[in-house]
Design an enzyme around this catalytic site. Sequence first.
Site, PDB file in Angstrom:
ATOM      1  N   LYS A 105      49.441  45.065  43.195  1.00 27.79           N
ATOM      2  CA  LYS A 105      48.577  46.432  42.722  1.00 27.79           C
ATOM      3  C   LYS A 105      46.539  45.551  42.385  1.00 27.79           C
ATOM      4  O   LYS A 105      46.326  46.524  42.749  1.00 27.79           O
ATOM      5  CB  LYS A 105      48.726  47.953  41.926  1.00 27.79           C
ATOM      6  CG  LYS A 105      48.563  46.139  40.517  1.00 27.79           C
ATOM      7  CD  LYS A 105      49.585  47.802  39.244  1.00 27.79           C
ATOM      8  CE  LYS A 105      50.105  47.017  38.157  1.00 27.79           C
ATOM      9  NZ  LYS A 105      49.056  45.632  37.352  1.00 27.79           N
ATOM     10  N   ASP A 106      46.901  44.055  41.838  1.00 26.75           N
ATOM     11  CA  ASP A 106      45.519  44.154  41.458  1.00 26.75           C
ATOM     12  C   ASP A 106      44.555  43.932  42.238  1.00 26.75           C
ATOM     13  O   ASP A 106      43.598  44.287  42.117  1.00 26.75           O
ATOM     14  CB  ASP A 106      45.663  42.429  40.800  1.00 26.75           C
ATOM     15  CG  ASP A 106      46.679  42.195  39.249  1.00 26.75           C
ATOM     16  OD1 ASP A 106      46.485  43.521  38.756  1.00 26.75           O
ATOM     17  OD2 ASP A 106      47.542  41.668  39.476  1.00 26.75           O
TER      18      ASP A 106
END
Length: 130
Positions: A107-108
């Site tokens: 998700k970064d």
Amino acid sequence: MIQYYSTRGDAPLVSFQDALFRGLAPDGGLYFPDAFPRYTQDELIALHGASLPDVAYSVLSKWFAAEIDAAALRDIADQAQHFPIPLRSVGGKRVLEIFHGPTLAFKDVAAQNLPRLMSYFLQQDGQKVT
């Protein structure tokens, strides 16, 4: 300009800024773009060997250039894509290792952009959010 509609189909189209801050549509649906940007073959070839911030800027521009000025998009791309995303060969395919960000999670890649996009709009509107 790309607009966003509700997946439940009972809400008006909205801008990216509106979808970003509303989260869910009034009918409880998720916002979804009414069009997807496309790259020409020449545009893709031009990205070969580009830095991660340059690729991010290209992608962000395709999506948000109608709502966010180029200099701000460049800053967002430069600030958000500050970690490596290695390309690896796996079974004859090339895949990105998208778990190298600050929290070591896939998700970064998107999550580094989201608060910066929100900050841009808040600054434009002279607002602050805690």
